[in-house]
Design an enzyme around this catalytic site. Structure first.
Site, PDB file in Angstrom:
ATOM      1  N   ARG A 214     -36.580 -46.025 -12.770  1.00 45.16           N
ATOM      2  CA  ARG A 214     -36.690 -46.684 -11.465  1.00 45.16           C
ATOM      3  C   ARG A 214     -36.737 -48.206 -11.583  1.00 45.16           C
ATOM      4  O   ARG A 214     -36.205 -48.932 -10.751  1.00 45.16           O
ATOM      5  CB  ARG A 214     -37.986 -46.191 -10.789  1.00 45.16           C
ATOM      6  CG  ARG A 214     -37.790 -46.021  -9.355  1.00 45.16           C
ATOM      7  CD  ARG A 214     -38.947 -45.483  -8.594  1.00 45.16           C
ATOM      8  NE  ARG A 214     -38.610 -45.731  -7.222  1.00 45.16           N
ATOM      9  CZ  ARG A 214     -38.044 -44.852  -6.420  1.00 45.16           C
ATOM     10  NH1 ARG A 214     -37.805 -43.627  -6.836  1.00 45.16           N
ATOM     11  NH2 ARG A 214     -37.720 -45.180  -5.199  1.00 45.16           N
TER      12      ARG A 214
ATOM     13  N   ASN B 243     -37.081 -53.742   7.441  1.00 45.65           N
ATOM     14  CA  ASN B 243     -36.794 -52.307   7.479  1.00 45.65           C
ATOM     15  C   ASN B 243     -37.050 -51.808   8.897  1.00 45.65           C
ATOM     16  O   ASN B 243     -37.921 -52.327   9.596  1.00 45.65           O
ATOM     17  CB  ASN B 243     -37.710 -51.561   6.503  1.00 45.65           C
ATOM     18  CG  ASN B 243     -37.410 -50.074   6.460  1.00 45.65           C
ATOM     19  OD1 ASN B 243     -36.250 -49.653   6.555  1.00 45.65           O
ATOM     20  ND2 ASN B 243     -38.439 -49.253   6.334  1.00 45.65           N
ATOM     21  N   THR B 244     -36.285 -50.834   9.321  1.00 45.58           N
ATOM     22  CA  THR B 244     -36.548 -50.203  10.603  1.00 45.58           C
ATOM     23  C   THR B 244     -37.079 -48.804  10.374  1.00 45.58           C
ATOM     24  O   THR B 244     -36.609 -48.074   9.495  1.00 45.58           O
ATOM     25  CB  THR B 244     -35.297 -50.195  11.504  1.00 45.58           C
ATOM     26  OG1 THR B 244     -35.615 -49.495  12.705  1.00 45.58           O
ATOM     27  CG2 THR B 244     -34.108 -49.555  10.835  1.00 45.58           C
ATOM     28  N   HIS B 245     -38.106 -48.453  11.167  1.00 39.94           N
ATOM     29  CA  HIS B 245     -38.830 -47.204  10.936  1.00 39.94           C
ATOM     30  C   HIS B 245     -38.963 -46.461  12.269  1.00 39.94           C
ATOM     31  O   HIS B 245     -39.339 -47.070  13.275  1.00 39.94           O
ATOM     32  CB  HIS B 245     -40.206 -47.515  10.355  1.00 39.94           C
ATOM     33  CG  HIS B 245     -40.997 -46.293  10.063  1.00 39.94           C
ATOM     34  ND1 HIS B 245     -40.760 -45.501   8.958  1.00 39.94           N
ATOM     35  CD2 HIS B 245     -42.008 -45.707  10.739  1.00 39.94           C
ATOM     36  CE1 HIS B 245     -41.595 -44.478   8.971  1.00 39.94           C
ATOM     37  NE2 HIS B 245     -42.361 -44.576  10.043  1.00 39.94           N
TER      38      HIS B 245
ATOM     39  N   SER C  42     -40.232 -49.308  14.867  1.00 40.70           N
ATOM     40  CA  SER C  42     -40.815 -50.569  14.419  1.00 40.70           C
ATOM     41  C   SER C  42     -39.849 -51.244  13.460  1.00 40.70           C
ATOM     42  O   SER C  42     -39.282 -50.589  12.577  1.00 40.70           O
ATOM     43  CB  SER C  42     -42.126 -50.324  13.659  1.00 40.70           C
ATOM     44  OG  SER C  42     -43.029 -49.552  14.428  1.00 40.70           O
TER      45      SER C  42
ATOM     46  N   ASP D   7     -42.958 -55.050   2.422  1.00 40.54           N
ATOM     47  CA  ASP D   7     -43.849 -55.478   1.328  1.00 40.54           C
ATOM     48  C   ASP D   7     -43.901 -54.358   0.295  1.00 40.54           C
ATOM     49  O   ASP D   7     -43.096 -53.422   0.350  1.00 40.54           O
ATOM     50  CB  ASP D   7     -45.228 -55.895   1.863  1.00 40.54           C
ATOM     51  CG  ASP D   7     -46.011 -54.717   2.444  1.00 40.54           C
ATOM     52  OD1 ASP D   7     -45.550 -53.556   2.327  1.00 40.54           O
ATOM     53  OD2 ASP D   7     -47.091 -54.968   3.011  1.00 40.54           O
ATOM     54  N   ALA D   8     -44.854 -54.437  -0.623  1.00 37.75           N
ATOM     55  CA  ALA D   8     -44.862 -53.482  -1.737  1.00 37.75           C
ATOM     56  C   ALA D   8     -45.359 -52.094  -1.333  1.00 37.75           C
ATOM     57  O   ALA D   8     -45.255 -51.149  -2.115  1.00 37.75           O
ATOM     58  CB  ALA D   8     -45.716 -54.039  -2.876  1.00 37.75           C
ATOM     59  N   GLY D   9     -45.878 -51.946  -0.114  1.00 36.49           N
ATOM     60  CA  GLY D   9     -46.402 -50.652   0.310  1.00 36.49           C
ATOM     61  C   GLY D   9     -45.344 -49.807   1.007  1.00 36.49           C
ATOM     62  O   GLY D   9     -44.168 -50.166   1.084  1.00 36.49           O
TER      63      GLY D   9
ATOM     64  N   ASP E 145     -43.993 -48.670   4.310  1.00 34.75           N
ATOM     65  CA  ASP E 145     -43.971 -48.984   5.750  1.00 34.75           C
ATOM     66  C   ASP E 145     -45.212 -49.757   6.185  1.00 34.75           C
ATOM     67  O   ASP E 145     -45.745 -49.548   7.276  1.00 34.75           O
ATOM     68  CB  ASP E 145     -43.833 -47.681   6.570  1.00 34.75           C
ATOM     69  CG  ASP E 145     -42.588 -46.914   6.204  1.00 34.75           C
ATOM     70  OD1 ASP E 145     -41.544 -47.552   5.973  1.00 34.75           O
ATOM     71  OD2 ASP E 145     -42.634 -45.674   6.129  1.00 34.75           O
TER      72      ASP E 145
HETATM   73  C1  GAR Z   1     -33.337 -44.494  11.598  1.00 36.08           C
HETATM   74  O1  GAR Z   1     -34.051 -43.774  12.572  1.00 36.08           O
HETATM   75  C2  GAR Z   1     -34.296 -45.180  10.643  1.00 36.08           C
HETATM   76  O2  GAR Z   1     -35.455 -45.662  11.260  1.00 36.08           O
HETATM   77  C3  GAR Z   1     -34.627 -44.043   9.735  1.00 36.08           C
HETATM   78  O3  GAR Z   1     -33.385 -43.430   9.491  1.00 36.08           O
HETATM   79  C4  GAR Z   1     -32.574 -43.558  10.651  1.00 36.08           C
HETATM   80  C5  GAR Z   1     -31.215 -44.116  10.245  1.00 36.08           C
HETATM   81  O4  GAR Z   1     -30.268 -43.886  11.227  1.00 36.08           O
HETATM   82  N1  GAR Z   1     -35.250 -44.526   8.556  1.00 36.08           N
HETATM   83  C6  GAR Z   1     -36.248 -43.896   7.959  1.00 36.08           C
HETATM   84  O5  GAR Z   1     -36.691 -42.834   8.351  1.00 36.08           O
HETATM   85  C7  GAR Z   1     -36.775 -44.592   6.713  1.00 36.08           C
HETATM   86  N2  GAR Z   1     -38.101 -44.173   6.455  1.00 36.08           N
HETATM   87  P1  GAR Z   1     -28.735 -44.300  10.999  1.00 36.08           P
HETATM   88  O6  GAR Z   1     -28.326 -43.850   9.593  1.00 36.08           O
HETATM   89  O7  GAR Z   1     -27.977 -43.590  12.061  1.00 36.08           O
HETATM   90  O8  GAR Z   1     -28.640 -45.783  11.151  1.00 36.08           O
END
Ligand code: GAR
Length: 198
Positions: free
Chosen positions: A60, A102-104, A131, A136-138, A140
């Site tokens: 990794r 990042n988007t969550h 969100s 960061d290192a954690g 989400d």
């Molecule tokens: C999104 O909902 C994003 O938040 C999620 O994957 C989807 C990507 O959609 N990410 C996670 O769950 C990361 N932990 P997409 O491939 O259609 O853009």
């Protein structure tokens, strides 16, 4: 941009970048696996792509270094992870920390991790959402840039709820990235302010 899946959020950013007034250009799209819709969408839009698979690196640590080099070559101002299902490590954050987002698909700090939509449904919340955070290192755990709420409907299952969250998410990511590149951002503790009016 970094993706692992279908890349519908990437597509929303590709479409937004067609307007020069948006203020951003996608310099490259990287994935951690072969055959993603995200890379296909990037190729269709003429955007350079790369794939860095964990299984191709000895460990990794080395994967993280290789991913860092791949991204570094394109000299991005901002790294956007959208559905990228890997955690980056110390090398990557050493190079791009503070300018990776990042988007969550949940209202953090509720429901971090890989199964946030399923977890929110199982918990029985009536409102969830998405969100956009600084990485960061954690897991989400970084400072929050923007959030949008999405109601949970009685008939929802994981797929219908996630699709509705993604509608809000596409708009939120486009809006947040646009404001970040046009106005800049600053961080004080956990509080992030985008532009003068934040
Ligand atoms: C999104 O909902 C994003 O938040 C999620 O994957 C989807 C990507 O959609 N990410 C996670 O769950 C990361 N932990 P997409 O491939 O259609 O853009």
């Amino acid at each position: 941009m970094l993706v692992s899946g279908t890349g519908s959020i990437l597509q929303a950013l590709i479409d937004a970048c067609a307007d020069p007034g948006f203020g951003a250009r996608i310099v490259a799209v990287g994935a951690d696996r072969d055959g993603t819709g995200g890379v296909a969408r990037a190729e269709a839009a003429g955007i350079p792509t790369f794939v860095q698979r964990l299984g191709d690196a000895p460990d990794r640590f080395m994967w993280d270094r290789k991913l860092t080099v791949d991204c570094h070559m394109f000299e991005p101002d901002l790294i956007v992870a959208a559905g990228f299902l890997k955690l980056v490590g110390a090398a990557f954050l050493g190079r791009f920390g503070g300018r990776m987002i990042n988007t969550h698909p949940a209202l953090l700090p509720a429901f971090p991790g890989l199964h946030s939509v399923r977890d929110a449904l199982a918990y029985g919340v009536k409102v969830t959402g998405c969100s956009v955070i600084l990485v960061d290192a954690g897991v989400d755990s970084g400072p929050i840039l923007a959030q949008a709420a999405v109601p949970v409907l009685d008939g929802d299952d994981e797929a219908t709820l996630h699709e509705r969250i993604k509608v809000a998410e596409r708009e939120l990511v486009v809006d947040t990235v646009g404001r970040m590149v046009r106005y800049g951002w600053s961080v004080q503790g956990r509080r992030v302010r985008i532009g003068a009016s934040g």
